[in-house]
Design a protein around this motif. Structure first.
Motif, PDB file in Angstrom:
ATOM      1  N   PRO A  26      12.897  25.905 -15.036  1.00 11.10           N
ATOM      2  CA  PRO A  26      14.346  25.898 -14.796  1.00 11.10           C
ATOM      3  C   PRO A  26      14.931  24.499 -15.022  1.00 11.10           C
ATOM      4  N   TYR A  27      16.099  24.438 -15.628  1.00 13.62           N
ATOM      5  CA  TYR A  27      16.750  23.150 -15.858  1.00 13.62           C
ATOM      6  C   TYR A  27      16.972  22.404 -14.542  1.00 13.62           C
ATOM      7  N   SER A  28      17.217  23.139 -13.466  1.00 18.11           N
ATOM      8  CA  SER A  28      17.484  22.507 -12.167  1.00 18.11           C
ATOM      9  C   SER A  28      16.276  21.726 -11.644  1.00 18.11           C
ATOM     10  N   GLU A  29      15.074  22.025 -12.138  1.00 13.45           N
ATOM     11  CA  GLU A  29      13.871  21.314 -11.695  1.00 13.45           C
ATOM     12  C   GLU A  29      13.510  20.128 -12.592  1.00 13.45           C
ATOM     13  N   ILE A  30      14.216  19.970 -13.724  1.00 17.13           N
ATOM     14  CA  ILE A  30      13.893  18.897 -14.660  1.00 17.13           C
ATOM     15  C   ILE A  30      14.517  17.591 -14.195  1.00 17.13           C
ATOM     16  N   GLU A  31      13.653  16.599 -13.987  1.00 19.00           N
ATOM     17  CA  GLU A  31      14.117  15.278 -13.569  1.00 19.00           C
ATOM     18  C   GLU A  31      14.366  14.369 -14.763  1.00 19.00           C
ATOM     19  N   SER A  32      13.522  14.481 -15.800  1.00 23.63           N
ATOM     20  CA  SER A  32      13.718  13.673 -17.003  1.00 23.63           C
ATOM     21  C   SER A  32      12.951  14.273 -18.172  1.00 23.63           C
ATOM     22  N   VAL A  33      13.407  13.936 -19.367  1.00 17.79           N
ATOM     23  CA  VAL A  33      12.720  14.328 -20.599  1.00 17.79           C
ATOM     24  C   VAL A  33      12.652  13.101 -21.489  1.00 17.79           C
ATOM     25  N   ALA A  37      18.764  18.304 -27.702  1.00 15.32           N
ATOM     26  CA  ALA A  37      19.195  19.046 -26.507  1.00 15.32           C
ATOM     27  C   ALA A  37      18.205  18.838 -25.359  1.00 15.32           C
ATOM     28  N   LEU A  38      16.909  18.844 -25.653  1.00 12.67           N
ATOM     29  CA  LEU A  38      15.905  18.603 -24.616  1.00 12.67           C
ATOM     30  C   LEU A  38      16.048  17.213 -24.010  1.00 12.67           C
ATOM     31  N   SER A  39      16.299  16.222 -24.873  1.00  5.35           N
ATOM     32  CA  SER A  39      16.390  14.838 -24.387  1.00  5.35           C
ATOM     33  C   SER A  39      17.576  14.629 -23.462  1.00  5.35           C
ATOM     34  N   GLU A  40      18.541  15.516 -23.496  1.00 12.70           N
ATOM     35  CA  GLU A  40      19.720  15.398 -22.645  1.00 12.70           C
ATOM     36  C   GLU A  40      19.538  16.078 -21.291  1.00 12.70           C
ATOM     37  N   LEU A  41      18.428  16.802 -21.102  1.00 13.85           N
ATOM     38  CA  LEU A  41      18.193  17.474 -19.831  1.00 13.85           C
ATOM     39  C   LEU A  41      17.750  16.475 -18.767  1.00 13.85           C
ATOM     40  N   GLY A  42      18.143  16.746 -17.542  1.00 14.85           N
ATOM     41  CA  GLY A  42      17.703  15.935 -16.422  1.00 14.85           C
ATOM     42  C   GLY A  42      18.500  14.659 -16.218  1.00 14.85           C
ATOM     43  N   ARG A  43      19.404  14.361 -17.108  1.00 15.69           N
ATOM     44  CA  ARG A  43      20.208  13.157 -16.956  1.00 15.69           C
ATOM     45  C   ARG A  43      21.272  13.377 -15.888  1.00 15.69           C
TER      46      ARG A  43
END
Length: 153
Positions: free
Chosen positions: A77-84, A144-150
């Protein structure tokens, strides 16, 4: 081997909302990994990473027949991603995802070499002309992945 539309169909059937043009071929990468990702890649060597509306899912390829399986056994889940973090590694890109539950470390082949390497084999379509959806999707998916968790301020 697998049509991009088949990836979307399997994701939708499993209850996810796949984002068009956001799927690429991945493999597990060495490093500090959560137990969940270690178990996944013990069973499967190659998978499709599909970004969905609220999560990332991995759909594995059958190791004997190189056909896409319906089994979505890894969901982040995106909500669990802290950084990529993305790191160039010779002919590949390492995707290092830190989550609240541990690390997910994947590798994907660079766009320019996809037609002559493993991702080309798994992501090739010939109906209506040749298409390699991994090569077409990899740049935008990695961005798009690199922008997750920011965190936005």
């Amino acid at each position: 081997m697998a049509r991009e539309e088949k990836v979307w169909e399997y994701a939708t059937e499993a209850g996810y909302a796949p984002l068009e043009d956001r799927c690429i071929i991945v493999k597990g990468a060495a490093g500090e990994l959560s137990e969940k990702i270690v178990r996944f890649f013990e069973l499967y060597d190659v998978a499709v990473l599909q970004m969905c509306e609220n999560e990332i899912i991995l759909l594995p390829f059958d190791p004997n027949w190189a056909t896409l399986e319906r089994d979505i056994s890894l969901v982040v889940p995106y909500s669990e991603i802290e950084s990529v973090k993305l790191v160039d590694d010779l002919l590949n890109v390492i995707i290092d995802i830190e989550t609240s539950g541990g690390g997910v470390r994947l590798t994907t082949q660079q766009k320019g070499l996809s037609d002559v390497r493993l991702s080309g084999m798994y992501a090739s379509q010939y109906a209506g002309g040749y298409k390699n959806w991994h090569a077409e999707n990899v740049d935008a998916t990695l961005k798009a992945l690199s922008e997750l968790g920011r965190k936005t301020l």
